[in-house]
Scaffold this motif. Structure first.
Motif, short mmCIF file in Angstrom:
data_model
loop_
_atom_site.label_atom_id
_atom_site.label_comp_id
_atom_site.label_asym_id
_atom_site.label_seq_id
_atom_site.Cartn_x
_atom_site.Cartn_y
_atom_site.Cartn_z
N VAL A 14 0.83 -1.20 0.00
CA VAL A 14 0.00 0.00 0.00
C VAL A 14 0.87 1.26 0.00
N PHE A 15 2.14 1.09 0.26
CA PHE A 15 3.09 2.21 0.31
C PHE A 15 4.16 2.00 -0.75
N HIS A 16 4.40 3.06 -1.55
CA HIS A 16 5.39 2.97 -2.63
C HIS A 16 6.47 4.03 -2.54
N GLY A 17 6.43 4.88 -1.52
CA GLY A 17 7.48 5.88 -1.33
C GLY A 17 7.34 7.10 -2.20
N THR A 18 6.19 7.32 -2.83
CA THR A 18 6.03 8.48 -3.69
C THR A 18 5.71 9.74 -2.90
N GLY A 19 5.04 9.60 -1.78
CA GLY A 19 4.66 10.76 -1.00
C GLY A 19 3.56 11.60 -1.62
N ARG A 20 2.92 11.08 -2.66
CA ARG A 20 1.84 11.84 -3.30
C ARG A 20 0.57 11.74 -2.46
N GLU A 21 -0.11 12.87 -2.32
CA GLU A 21 -1.36 12.87 -1.58
C GLU A 21 -2.44 12.18 -2.40
N PRO A 22 -3.11 11.16 -1.86
CA PRO A 22 -4.07 10.39 -2.66
C PRO A 22 -5.41 11.12 -2.78
N ALA A 23 -6.07 10.89 -3.90
CA ALA A 23 -7.43 11.41 -4.05
C ALA A 23 -8.36 10.71 -3.07
N VAL A 24 -8.19 9.41 -2.92
CA VAL A 24 -8.93 8.61 -1.94
C VAL A 24 -7.91 7.81 -1.13
N PRO A 25 -7.87 7.99 0.19
CA PRO A 25 -6.89 7.25 1.00
C PRO A 25 -7.01 5.75 0.77
N PRO A 26 -5.90 5.06 0.54
CA PRO A 26 -5.97 3.61 0.29
C PRO A 26 -6.40 2.85 1.53
N ARG A 27 -7.00 1.72 1.28
CA ARG A 27 -7.43 0.86 2.38
C ARG A 27 -6.24 0.04 2.87
N ALA A 98 8.37 9.42 8.05
CA ALA A 98 7.06 9.44 8.72
C ALA A 98 6.09 10.34 7.96
N TYR A 99 6.58 11.45 7.45
CA TYR A 99 5.72 12.38 6.70
C TYR A 99 5.38 11.84 5.32
N VAL A 100 6.31 11.11 4.72
CA VAL A 100 6.03 10.48 3.43
C VAL A 100 4.90 9.46 3.59
N ILE A 101 4.99 8.63 4.64
CA ILE A 101 3.96 7.62 4.89
C ILE A 101 2.61 8.28 5.15
N SER A 102 2.62 9.30 5.99
CA SER A 102 1.36 9.94 6.36
C SER A 102 0.68 10.58 5.16
N ARG A 103 1.45 11.29 4.33
CA ARG A 103 0.82 11.96 3.19
C ARG A 103 0.38 10.97 2.13
N GLU A 104 1.19 9.95 1.87
CA GLU A 104 0.83 8.99 0.82
C GLU A 104 -0.38 8.16 1.20
N LEU A 105 -0.54 7.86 2.49
CA LEU A 105 -1.66 7.03 2.93
C LEU A 105 -2.83 7.85 3.47
N GLY A 106 -2.70 9.19 3.47
CA GLY A 106 -3.79 10.03 3.92
C GLY A 106 -4.14 9.85 5.39
N LEU A 107 -3.10 9.82 6.26
CA LEU A 107 -3.31 9.53 7.67
C LEU A 107 -3.29 10.78 8.56
N GLY A 108 -3.26 11.96 7.97
CA GLY A 108 -3.38 13.19 8.75
C GLY A 108 -2.08 13.63 9.39
N ARG A 109 -2.23 14.47 10.38
CA ARG A 109 -1.10 15.13 11.04
C ARG A 109 -0.19 14.11 11.73
N VAL A 110 1.13 14.27 11.55
CA VAL A 110 2.12 13.42 12.20
C VAL A 110 2.31 13.89 13.64
#
Length: 367
Positions: A14-27, A98-110
Motif C-alpha cells: 500500500v506504500f510505494h514511497g512516492t509521498g503523493r497525496e491520494p485522491a482517496v486514501p488507500p485501504r 514518517a511524513y512520506v507515509i502519512s501523506r501517501e496514505l492520507g493519515l493526517g497530522r504526524v
C-alpha cells in the motif's frame, strides 16, 4: 516503475514511497489476529497538517530513496502493525519518512515525540497539571463561599418557570468542581493510541538519546496498544474529556483507560549511538537508511525549491565528496547552500565561498 506497475508486482503493497497525496486514501490491509484492538469510543479523524508536510517534503514530488527491499520492510510494518526502527547517519531523512507515509496514505497530522536524555514514558503518554487543578479547586471553593444562596420562585402549580429552570441549571453547574479532564493532556504517544478508525502516524525521534530504561518501558505499551491514566481511574466520573497533542484537540476517555482501535504507524529513528535491548528490537522491524545518491540529491533539491538553480550540480558534487570523505553532513546543509547561492546578489566566489564552506562544514567537528 509506476505505482500501478509496482502494485501489480506487489499486490500487498500500500506504500510505494512516492509521498503523493491520494485522491482517496488507500485501504490498509487487515491486521493479524494478535494485533487487533477494540478501543472506544471512536475518535473523529485527525486534522491535516499541510504546512508541516510542506516543510518536511517540499512542494514537489518526493524523491524515492528506498530500495525494493526497504519498501518491503515499510509495507511489512504496516501489515503486521509493528514499529519501524530506522537507523542511519544524521540528516539522511529518517524522520522525513514518517511524513512520506502519512501523506501517501492520507493519515493526517504526524505526531512528533522528540526524545532527550530526561524523557520518560509518562512524558509521551500524558501530563497531569496537579498544581493547576489545585488552584482551580481553591478558586471554585472560594466562589462557593462568597456566593449567596439563590431563591427560585415557584409557580402556583408548584413547578419552576422557564427562566428559573435556566437559573437552577446555571447554579448547579457552578456548584460542580472543575472536571479532572481539564487538567489532563495526552502526549504524542498517548494521542496516537486513541481509538481512531485509521491509524495515526507517530514519529519517535532519536530514541538512542533517551535514558537507558525508556526502550524497556515502551515494551508493554507497544505490545498491548493501551495504557491507563491512574488519576482518571481513581476519579468517580465514568468518563472524562481530556486534551490531546493535536492543536485544540480533545478526546473522551472512559474508565481511565485508553486503547487503540488501529495500532499507530510508529516510526522510531536512531543515529546508532547505542544498542537497544533484544526484547525491544524483537518488536520492531529494522530499516537502515543510507545517504542518497547524486541523482537523488539533485531531485531532492528540485523537489524542495521547485527548480534546479544554476550551480546546483557543483554544490551536490561538493556535498557528495565531503560525505564520502567520512564527514558528518545533513541534507539540510545542502538545501541551505543551494538556497543561499540562488539568493539575489549573492556571489559564491571570494568571500561568498567562505559562507558556502561554513554551510557545508563537517558537523562532527563541533563548529
Amino acid at each position: 516503475m509506476s505505482a500501478q506497475e509496482q502494485t501489480a508486482l506487489n499486490g500487498w503493497h500500500v506504500f510505494h514511497g512516492t509521498g503523493r497525496e491520494p485522491a482517496v486514501p488507500p485501504r490498509l490491509p487487515a491486521p493479524p489476529p494478535w494485533r487487533r484492538f477494540r478501543g472506544g469510543p471512536a475518535q473523529p479523524p485527525p486534522p491535516d497538517d499541510p504546512d508541516g508536510a510542506l516543510r518536511r517534503l517540499g512542494p514537489g514530488e518526493v524523491t524515492p530513496r528506498l530500495s525494493a527491499d526497504e519498501t518491503d520492510t515499510v509495507n511489512a510494518a504496516l501489515l503486521l502493525r509493528r514499529p519501524l526502527l530506522i537507523t542511519g547517519p544524521p540528516g539522511v531523512g529518517k524522520s522525513t519518512l514518517a511524513y512520506v507515509i502519512s501523506r501517501e496514505l492520507g493519515l493526517g497530522r504526524v505526531l512528533e515525540w522528540n526524545i532527550v536524555s530526561r524523557t520518560t514514558l509518562r512524558d509521551g503518554l500524558y501530563e497531569h497539571d496537579a498544581m493547576g487543578r489545585a488552584q482551580a479547586i481553591a478558586a471554585w471553593q472560594a466562589g462557593l463561599r462568597s456566593s449567596a444562596p439563590a431563591r427560585i420562585e415557584e409557580t402556583p402549580e408548584g413547578a419552576t418557570s422557564g427562566a428559573d429552570d435556566k437559573t437552577a441549571v446555571t447554579l448547579q453547574a457552578r456548584q460542580l468542581p472543575p472536571p479532572l479532564g481539564d487538567f489532563i493532556a495526552l502526549g504524542p504517544l498517548g494521542t496516537a493510541l486513541l481509538p481512531y478508525d485509521r491509524p495515526r502516524v507517530l514519529l519517535v525521534d532519536e530514541l538512542d538519546k533517551s535514558d537507558i530504561d525508556l526502550p524497556n518501558d515502551l515494551l508493554h505499551v507497544l505490545e498491548n496498544g493501551s495504557y491507563d491514566v491512574p488519576e482518571l481511574v481513581r476519579d468517580a466520573a465514568e468518563e472524562a474529556r481530556v486534551h490531546t497533542s493535536d492543536p485544540g484537540g480533545q478526546a473522551v476517555v472512559r474508565g481511565g483507560r485508553v486503547e487503540c482501535r488501529e495500532f499507530p504507524v510508529v516510526v522510531i529513528t536512531s543515529n546508532g549511538e547505542r544498542q537497544f535491548p533484544a526484547a525491544f528490537r524483537r518488536r520492531c522491524l529494522p530499516l537502515e537508511m543510507r545517504t542518497p545518491t547524486r541523482e537523488q540529491l539533485l531531485a531532492l533539491v528540485e523537489g524542495h525549491l521547485g527548480a534546479r538553480p544554476r550551480g546546483t550540480e557543483d554544490l551536490v558534487d561538493l556535498f557528495v565528496q565531503r560525505v564520502q570523505s567520512g564527514g558528518t553532513h545533513s541534507l539540510d546543509q545542502l538545501l541551505n547552500a543551494v538556497q543561499m547561492t540562488t539568493a539575489g546578489g549573492f556571489q559564491a566566489d571570494g568571500d561568498g565561498r567562505k559562507l558556502v564552506e561554513m554551510l557545508l562544514r563537517d558537523l562532527a567537528k563541533g563548529r
